[in-house]
Design an enzyme around this catalytic site. Structure first.
Site, PDB file in Angstrom:
ATOM      1  N   ASP A 192      19.697 -16.205  20.715  1.00  0.00           N
ATOM      2  CA  ASP A 192      20.602 -15.060  20.878  1.00  0.00           C
ATOM      3  C   ASP A 192      21.994 -15.509  21.262  1.00  0.00           C
ATOM      4  OD1 ASP A 192      17.864 -13.836  22.739  1.00  0.00           O
ATOM      5  OD2 ASP A 192      18.298 -13.442  20.635  1.00  0.00           O
ATOM      6  N   SER A 207      27.611 -15.063  22.893  1.00  0.00           N
ATOM      7  CA  SER A 207      26.387 -14.606  23.542  1.00  0.00           C
ATOM      8  C   SER A 207      26.114 -13.214  23.004  1.00  0.00           C
ATOM      9  CB  SER A 207      26.575 -14.570  25.053  1.00  0.00           C
ATOM     10  OG  SER A 207      25.535 -13.837  25.649  1.00  0.00           O
ATOM     11  N   ARG A 208      25.059 -13.097  22.187  1.00  0.00           N
ATOM     12  CA  ARG A 208      24.898 -11.825  21.489  1.00  0.00           C
ATOM     13  C   ARG A 208      24.322 -10.735  22.377  1.00  0.00           C
ATOM     14  NH1 ARG A 208      25.282 -14.422  16.384  1.00  0.00           N
ATOM     15  NH2 ARG A 208      24.062 -16.316  16.505  1.00  0.00           N
ATOM     16  N   VAL A 209      23.637 -11.149  23.416  1.00  0.00           N
ATOM     17  CA  VAL A 209      22.942 -10.149  24.219  1.00  0.00           C
ATOM     18  C   VAL A 209      23.596  -9.981  25.584  1.00  0.00           C
ATOM     19  CG1 VAL A 209      20.734  -9.781  25.384  1.00  0.00           C
ATOM     20  CG2 VAL A 209      20.788 -10.478  23.035  1.00  0.00           C
TER      21      VAL A 209
END
Lengths: 159, 490, 217
Positions: B326, B351-353
């Site tokens: 992620d 940071s996708r989340v």
């Protein structure tokens, strides 16, 4: 026909190593006869005796053309044979081996072939392996089963 | 069908047909399954890796000389590990044997044996990631935040400070209740020893578990290390705890797997890696996440590491890992030699989340700062070619310099959350308008101390959790500017 | 412009002077009259003022005399009233003093009684508290004694159990050792001494058992 040949061979051959040895001796003999090819090593004495014991009709089944083919067939059939591994506490000689082998062939399958292995940890008797399953019928396992009784008797002896 | 409850004098046996180093092809074993354990007469263990029509492929865990027709017995155990609370503070190898010289793992506690190979829990057991994982490092917590249960890839070339960064994160988890697990895959034993010593001297060993297989161990043992680490992590996650799992490094793991597969005559694919290399890493990383209370609660935050050649990170393994995680943090050794620690390239890291876990204030600040950094990098090329720059450009460039200086963090230091936010907002106040980079370099620590200890400034620090927007924070700091000036004049 | 003869001019001039002298003389007679009038007025006013003055003096003396008389009267009245008041206040002070002394005596009595009573009560209470304390202390001591004895007993039991288990474990180990030794001796002995026939019998037995177990197809 090849099956008959194999059966004859297997009649008094009991172990895998014995079988392979005898086959190579037979092959040597036949090739010598047909093609006059002389190998350096003569066959061991026991095998020559066995070879002499073979009936002449048996040997007549082989001729120049089919020698190789027959041996190939036999070899492919040997792979499919049921092999039972037997663990003994000693290395048997030929006579004992033939006794055991005959008994086994009588009890089970005539085409049965043994693979003898040496395991002194079995105190006496034998352990058998068939199709990857190992069963211990030796004295060691019997002692294991009855260890409590034996132990109690021992203790009585102590006291 | 022979069941497992065989009488005492019956066992399943196989004979070695072909052996190559640590790989043995066996004949026999009528009812064996994958991941069962087998053992030779000498006690050398192995596990069943694959089963074909008439042969069983076994990978040996112990170094042993295998002879043809050697007898293998099937044991009643499967490939598994003893897990329990006694693992805390210890270093073990992937089959559970302690390697730190402190003796037996546990004398009294009855532990459970968990299998190494577990299927990752499905979607119904996962919870939305809403809590931030505080690493104590300003750069990460503000600009590239990590959530509890996220998988974040740590990518970088050699000597870019990745291991130091990871150690800092572990040490900064003191007194937070987070359990840290460090899996060292195929690193030299000296490195593992060093690691244990550093953690011990910083008081971090009591909540850390190290799962290590050094490079001198047989390849199958090294291959099992990440699985063992995840098994231990899942044990603690099911107790409701938050776990941090570091896999250092998965590139080594891939190479070992390639070695095993090529030895086993599997067809090589791209870069000679076997075709299921993606599956090996993916089904491992899927075991991390944030879980619902019905499935134990707790979370596993995974930080896989891969060392690569930075001129080319489009090779197979890094791209695979980037697609299954992620987000990633890109370390550059060039940044490190310029003195930036941690040496993370902010524009190339993502940071996708993490953004959904930050509180609104941090979110505002971080988007503001990110915008400013990207503007500054656009203007940088202009700055190189013109001598007279307009006010605004100069201001942006100066701010960027100041932010980068404030984001630098020495190893083994922890920055509290409030101070992080203050650092991010300071370049927007008038206090820093005329201060140079060297001023910040020398006084960063003092500014932080001032905000923690001085009576008036600590009032501001205490108010921060209740603020909602970045403007409020900047206004508060403007007010404090006067106090700060006086502080530094003295 | 026409020129006037000198005689007209002289006539005009004489006329003008004649008028002027007449006016002047009028004025002079006016002023004299005025002065006379003024003189008379001033005399009149003087006389009136003298009259007023004398009247005022007479009034003044009268008022003074009246005033003195009034103050004298006031003084006497004031004196009598003051004496009365002094007497009254003297009486009231006396009465209040008496009251005060009686009150104080009463108070004294009461306080003494109160002291006695409170002393008695506090003595009782203290006695009661001490009793309770003693009781509780003795209870507590008994309890702790019981608890310690029971825990010590438990400990003893558990240690005894541990010893027992250890003993049994050790005995088991010894048993196993015995059996192992026995196996080994059997092994060596039989390995050297077992006749072939017995061994063969055992092997046949194994084969037969395999057959009955349907072990070999």
């Amino acid at each position: 026909m090849n099956e008959a040949i194999l059966n004859t061979i297997l009649e008094n051959t009991y172990t895998l190593s014995q079988l392979k040895r005898r086959l190579s001796a037979l092959k040597q003999l036949l090739l010598k006869e047909f093609f006059k090819s002389d190998s350096n090593q003569p066959a061991p004495a026991i095998d020559t005796e066995w070879l002499k014991s073979l009936p002449s009709e048996f040997l007549k089944q082989f001729n120049k053309d089919n020698v190789y083919k027959i041996f190939e067939d036999i070899e492919s059939q040997i792979i499919k044979l049921p092999i039972v591994t037997i663990y003994l506490t000693f290395e048997p000689d030929e006579a004992t081996l033939s006794q055991i082998g005959q008994r086994a062939k009588k009890t089970f399958n005539k085409l049965l072939i043994f693979d003898i292995k040496y395991d002194p940890r079995l105190i006496a008797g034998a352990a058998l392996v068939c199709k990857g399953v190992y069963r211990d019928y030796s004295l060691r396992s019997k002692i294991e089963e009855k260890r409590l009784i034996i132990l109690n008797n021992f203790k009585k002896f102590l006291k | 069908m022979i069941n497992d409850q065989t009488p005492n004098n019956t066992e399943e046996i196989g004979y070695a047909v072909e052996t190559r180093d640590f790989l043995a092809q066996l004949d026999g074993f009528p009812s064996i399954k994958i991941n069962d354990m087998v053992v030779t007469d000498q006690g050398a263990r192995g596990w069943v890796n694959s089963i074909s029509r008439d042969l069983v492929e076994v990978l040996m865990l112990d170094e042993a000389k295998l002879t043809p027709k050697q007898q293998f017995k099937k044991t009643r155990t499967r490939l598994g590990l003893n897990v329990g609370n006694f693992l805390m503070g210890r270093a073990i190898n992937p089959v559970g044997v302690p390697i730190d010289g402190k003796g037996l793992l546990s004398k009294t506690q009855i532990s459970s044996v968990c299998e190494l190979e577990q299927i990752a829990p499905g979607m119904e057991s996962r919870k939305f990631i809403s809590e931030q994982f505080q690493t104590g490092i300003t750069l990460i917590d503000t600009l590239i935040p990590i959530g509890k249960g996220q998988r974040e890839l740590v990518l970088g070339d050699a000597h870019s400070g990745k291991t130091g960064f990871l150690l800092d994160i572990i040490i900064n988890q003191k007194n937070t209740g987070v359990i840290c697990i460090y899996a060292s895959i195929g690193k030299p034993s000296v490195v593992v020893r060093n690691l244990i010593d550093v953690l011990k001297s910083n008081g971090a060993l009591s909540y850390t578990i190290i799962v290590a297989a050094s490079s001198s161990e047989p390849a199958p043992l090294i291959f099992l290390t990440p699985k063992a680490a995840f098994t231990v992590a899942e044990y603690f996650q099911k107790q409701g705890k938050d776990v941090l799992l570091i896999l250092d490094d998965l590139g080594n793991h891939a190479k070992i797997y390639r070695e095993i597969s090529l030895l086993g005559n599997k067809s090589p694919g791209r870069e000679s890696y076997p075709g299921d290399i993606f599956y090996q890493h993916a089904h491992l990383l899927e075991r991390a996440g944030n879980f619902l209370p019905a499935y134990g609660g707790g979370s596993i935050t995974a930080l896989p590491v891969i060392e690569l050649n930075l001129t080319d990170f489009t090779t197979l393994i890094p791209t695979n890992l980037m697609s299954m995680t992620d987000g990633h943090l890109l370390f550059k050794s060039s940044l490190r030699s310029q003195g930036q620690t941690p040496a993370i390239d902010i524009s190339l890291s993502v940071s996708r989340v993490g953004r959904q876990t930050q509180d609104p204030l941090s979110n505002f600040l971080s988007s503001q700062v990110r915008q400013m950094l990207s503007d500054a990098s656009d203007l940088e090329t202009v700055a190189r070619f013109s001598t007279e720059l307009p006010q605004e450009t100069q201001l942006t460039l100066k701010r960027r310099e100041q932010i980068m200086e404030l984001l630098k963090q020495d190893p083994l230091t922890v920055t509290p959350k409030a101070i992080q936010l203050i650092f991010m907002a300071l370049p927007y106040t008038s206090f820093l308008k005329d201060k140079s980079k060297t001023f910040l370099e020398n006084n960063k620590r003092n500014i932080a101390d001032a905000f923690m200890k001085d009576a008036r400034l600590s009032q501001i620090t205490k108010k921060i959790p209740s603020l909602k927007t970045a403007e409020e924070l900047i206004k508060l700091l403007e007010g404090a500017g006067g106090i700060l000036e006086k502080f530094f004049q003295n | 412009m026409f020129t006037l003869p000198i005689e007209t001019i002289v006539l005009i001039a004489l006329a003008i002077t004649g008028i002027a002298i007449l006016l002047y003389l009028r004025e002079y007679f006016f002023r004299k009259k005025n002065e006379e009038i003024q003189f008379k007025l001033s005399q009149q006013t003087r006389e009136k003022s003298m009259q007023l003055l004398t009247a005022a003096e007479a009034a003044e003396t009268q008022v003074l005399a009246e005033g003195k008389y009034a103050t004298h009267k006031l003084e006497e009245e004031f004196k009598t009233k003051l004496e009365e008041m002094l007497q009254m206040s003297g009486k009231s002070i006396q009465t209040s003093q008496n009251e005060l002394t009686s009150f104080m005596e009463d108070l004294k009595k009461r306080s003494v009684e109160f002291e006695d009573a409170s002393r008695k009560v506090s003595e009782q209470r203290i006695a009661a508290l001490l009793e309770k304390l003693e009781q509780k202390l003795s209870d507590f001591l008994i309890q702790t004694e019981q608890q310690t004895t029971s825990s010590i007993e438990l400990e003893l039991k558990s240690t005894r159990q541990l010893i027992e288990t250890y003993k049994t474990q050790q005995l088991k180990l010894i048993d196993e050792n015995i059996i192992a030794m026995m196996e080994q001796t059997l092994n060596t002995v039989l390995g050297k001494k077992l006749p072939l026939k017995d061994n063969m019998d055992l092997i046949y037995e194994a084969l037969d058992r395999a057959k009955t177990d349907k072990f070999i197809a």
